[in-house]
Design a protein around this motif. Sequence first.
Motif, PDB file in Angstrom:
ATOM      1  N   ASP A 132       0.336  -1.082   0.001  1.00 43.97           N
ATOM      2  CA  ASP A 132      -0.136   0.102  -0.507  1.00 43.97           C
ATOM      3  C   ASP A 132       0.883   1.397  -0.084  1.00 43.97           C
ATOM      4  OD1 ASP A 132      -2.708  -1.416  -0.507  1.00 43.97           O
ATOM      5  OD2 ASP A 132      -2.809  -0.987   2.238  1.00 43.97           O
ATOM      6  N   ALA A 133       1.824   1.200   0.482  1.00 49.92           N
ATOM      7  CA  ALA A 133       2.697   1.862   0.861  1.00 49.92           C
ATOM      8  C   ALA A 133       3.693   2.467  -0.619  1.00 49.92           C
ATOM      9  CB  ALA A 133       4.045   2.094   2.108  1.00 49.92           C
ATOM     10  N   PHE A 134       4.064   1.528  -1.529  1.00 49.66           N
ATOM     11  CA  PHE A 134       4.486   1.561  -2.769  1.00 49.66           C
ATOM     12  C   PHE A 134       3.262   2.113  -3.454  1.00 49.66           C
ATOM     13  CE2 PHE A 134       8.158  -1.496  -2.047  1.00 49.66           C
ATOM     14  CZ  PHE A 134       9.361  -0.445  -1.539  1.00 49.66           C
ATOM     15  N   ALA A 135       2.593   1.536  -3.801  1.00 52.36           N
ATOM     16  CA  ALA A 135       1.325   1.780  -4.138  1.00 52.36           C
ATOM     17  C   ALA A 135       1.161   3.685  -3.893  1.00 52.36           C
ATOM     18  CB  ALA A 135      -0.239   1.536  -4.039  1.00 52.36           C
ATOM     19  N   ALA A 136       0.951   4.493  -2.881  1.00 53.63           N
ATOM     20  CA  ALA A 136       0.666   5.506  -2.736  1.00 53.63           C
ATOM     21  C   ALA A 136       2.409   6.131  -2.944  1.00 53.63           C
ATOM     22  CB  ALA A 136       1.206   5.822  -1.709  1.00 53.63           C
ATOM     23  N   LEU A 137       3.507   5.843  -2.773  1.00 51.43           N
ATOM     24  CA  LEU A 137       5.006   6.033  -3.781  1.00 51.43           C
ATOM     25  C   LEU A 137       4.269   6.659  -5.349  1.00 51.43           C
ATOM     26  CD1 LEU A 137       7.458   4.941  -1.826  1.00 51.43           C
ATOM     27  CD2 LEU A 137       6.755   7.098  -2.212  1.00 51.43           C
TER      28      LEU A 137
END
Length: 210
Positions: free
Chosen positions: A194-199
């Motif tokens: 999810d954090a990578f998707a936000a990046l």
Amino acid sequence: MNPYPLLVVTAVAAEAEAFRDLLDPDRIVVGAVGVGPAAAAAGTARLLATRDYRAVISAGIAGGFPGRVPVGGLVIATRSIAADLGAESPGGFLPIDELGFGTSVLDADPDLVKALRAALPEAVCGDVLTLATVTGTGETADRLAARFPLAAAEAMEGYGVAVAAEGAGVPFAELRAISNPIGPRDRESWRIPDAFAALRAAAPALDALP
């Protein structure tokens, strides 16, 4: 338009690869500089010495303060703070500012912050703490939350990148995607995808920076 590229630095290659392919390589250089404030400062300084850049952004995943930013959310740093740079004392922690050895707080460039806020209106703005030892207990999380009421996230590199940028006379900002709440260490609860998707979702904002 400024002819120099933007430098975006991450701690590890996985963070850089999360969004590098979405950025214009002629306008933005992405590099992994290492984990922790010392590696981040040295690696960023090395890259800044190789060519001219218009600004440098410290980007990557981070832990978020519960109640201040959700997991999967974005944080734009208004300040990068070396939260564990100082000395212990019987009365509590003393930052280097109180010891007279410099400052543990570096402001992000206001123009970069303004541009990021305009491009990422859903992001939370606040202090981002830099720690050589990240938080793994509720006690430490509570203590940091009390010491830094404006803190939204903690990571391990921002202050080091900011020191290198300041030394080179280059504007600095920090952008973090939240993978987990800070507190008791529980890797099973981390949401790194999810954090990578936000990046990745934030990549157009980086591409649009002046």
